[in-house]
Design an enzyme around this catalytic site. Sequence first.
Site, PDB file in Angstrom:
ATOM      1  N   HIS A 182     -90.845-106.897  55.938  1.00  0.00           N
ATOM      2  CA  HIS A 182     -90.308-107.085  54.854  1.00  0.00           C
ATOM      3  C   HIS A 182     -90.958-105.891  54.023  1.00  0.00           C
ATOM      4  O   HIS A 182     -90.439-105.314  52.963  1.00  0.00           O
ATOM      5  CB  HIS A 182     -90.423-108.467  54.430  1.00  0.00           C
ATOM      6  N   GLN A 239     -75.163-117.722  57.157  1.00  0.00           N
ATOM      7  CA  GLN A 239     -75.400-117.186  58.270  1.00  0.00           C
ATOM      8  C   GLN A 239     -75.936-117.901  59.482  1.00  0.00           C
ATOM      9  O   GLN A 239     -76.311-117.211  60.679  1.00  0.00           O
ATOM     10  CB  GLN A 239     -76.330-115.824  57.924  1.00  0.00           C
ATOM     11  N   GLY A 263     -83.794-103.315  57.241  1.00  0.00           N
ATOM     12  CA  GLY A 263     -84.435-102.966  58.367  1.00  0.00           C
ATOM     13  C   GLY A 263     -83.545-102.537  59.594  1.00  0.00           C
ATOM     14  O   GLY A 263     -82.727-102.944  59.893  1.00  0.00           O
ATOM     15  N   LYS A 302     -84.610-102.871  62.500  1.00  0.00           N
ATOM     16  CA  LYS A 302     -84.729-104.065  63.373  1.00  0.00           C
ATOM     17  C   LYS A 302     -83.449-104.775  63.482  1.00  0.00           C
ATOM     18  O   LYS A 302     -83.100-105.497  64.641  1.00  0.00           O
ATOM     19  CB  LYS A 302     -85.857-105.274  62.690  1.00  0.00           C
ATOM     20  N   ASP A 303     -82.562-105.253  62.554  1.00  0.00           N
ATOM     21  CA  ASP A 303     -81.313-105.871  62.553  1.00  0.00           C
ATOM     22  C   ASP A 303     -80.168-104.761  62.801  1.00  0.00           C
ATOM     23  O   ASP A 303     -79.441-104.515  61.682  1.00  0.00           O
ATOM     24  CB  ASP A 303     -80.961-106.626  61.500  1.00  0.00           C
TER      25      ASP A 303
END
Length: 292
Positions: free
Chosen positions: A37, A61, A147, A149-150
């Site tokens: 983050h 979500q 990110g 990452k996702d």
Amino acid sequence: MRVLRTIAEVRTAVAGLRAQRRTIGLVPTMGALHEGHLSLVRAARSRCDEVIATIFVNPLQFGPNEDFSKYPRTFDNDCRLFEAEGVDLLFAPETAEMVPPGATTIVEVQQLQDRLDGASRPGHFRGVTTIVAKLFHIVGPDQAFFGQKDAAQVAILRRMVRDLNFPLELVVCPIVRELDGLAMSSRNRYLSPEDRERALVLFCALLKVQERVAAGISDSAALLDAGLTFFAEEPSVRLDYFRIVDPDTLEDLPDVRRGALIAVAAWVGPARLIDNLLVQPSQLVQPGLAAP
Ligand code: AMP
């Protein structure tokens, strides 16, 4: 750092910044902050005059059997970390501020939202896009930071920004990893010491694919087979998906010749972890050249 709780306060603050012609970078998070983050905040800090971060554990979500109620909430520590990185404004609304009772309007990126994580987490991406679209409307940033990452989320948000003409640039930041390669995640704190060891299987499988690509293999089935051997050796880790897809459409690719996203998701103990690797065309061995 000012902490704002209401949309009205954010709008007033943003209007003041706009009057001074300040550029605004937005960093949306669910809190439980880690270096991943903070890397987004640093990117925003270096590119924008003002950095607005958000902490909102978005109920839309999470599926009915997912970890919404036990998702880590570390607000005071998060405030310290954001402040130390130079965040100017933190928007941390209550649920009802973002999801007013009776709200029935949703934002969906059809088709893409059902691929990768969307296939095993029905409704997840609809929840993400609905709330991120609201944050974009509320803040109106010049740039918004997410990110890699996702990876599926990135593809879906890119499509949303394009399809709905949000006047902003989406900036995607690299995956931040622990020293041993595990992708940082708020959910890593669910892992027991044994699970923490096992969790490395995701990164190892991706590294194996990268190694095979570097050796000149481009066929997706062969590459996935090479990575899957790691999961065969770690039967307590339950694989959700391991795929080679187009990074924009998230559809399976037969080979990686034009670049590809290698994406993996697996259950390790109580945590569902994800990781990925982008193969750029420039990393591929040219036909006729020997593999290094
Ligand atoms: P989250 O709080 O999990 O919703 O994540 C907020 C933002 O941080 C998203 O854009 C994530 O993709 C990003 N993020 C989470 N983990 C990492 C990481 N290890 N490296 C880079 N960005 C990350």
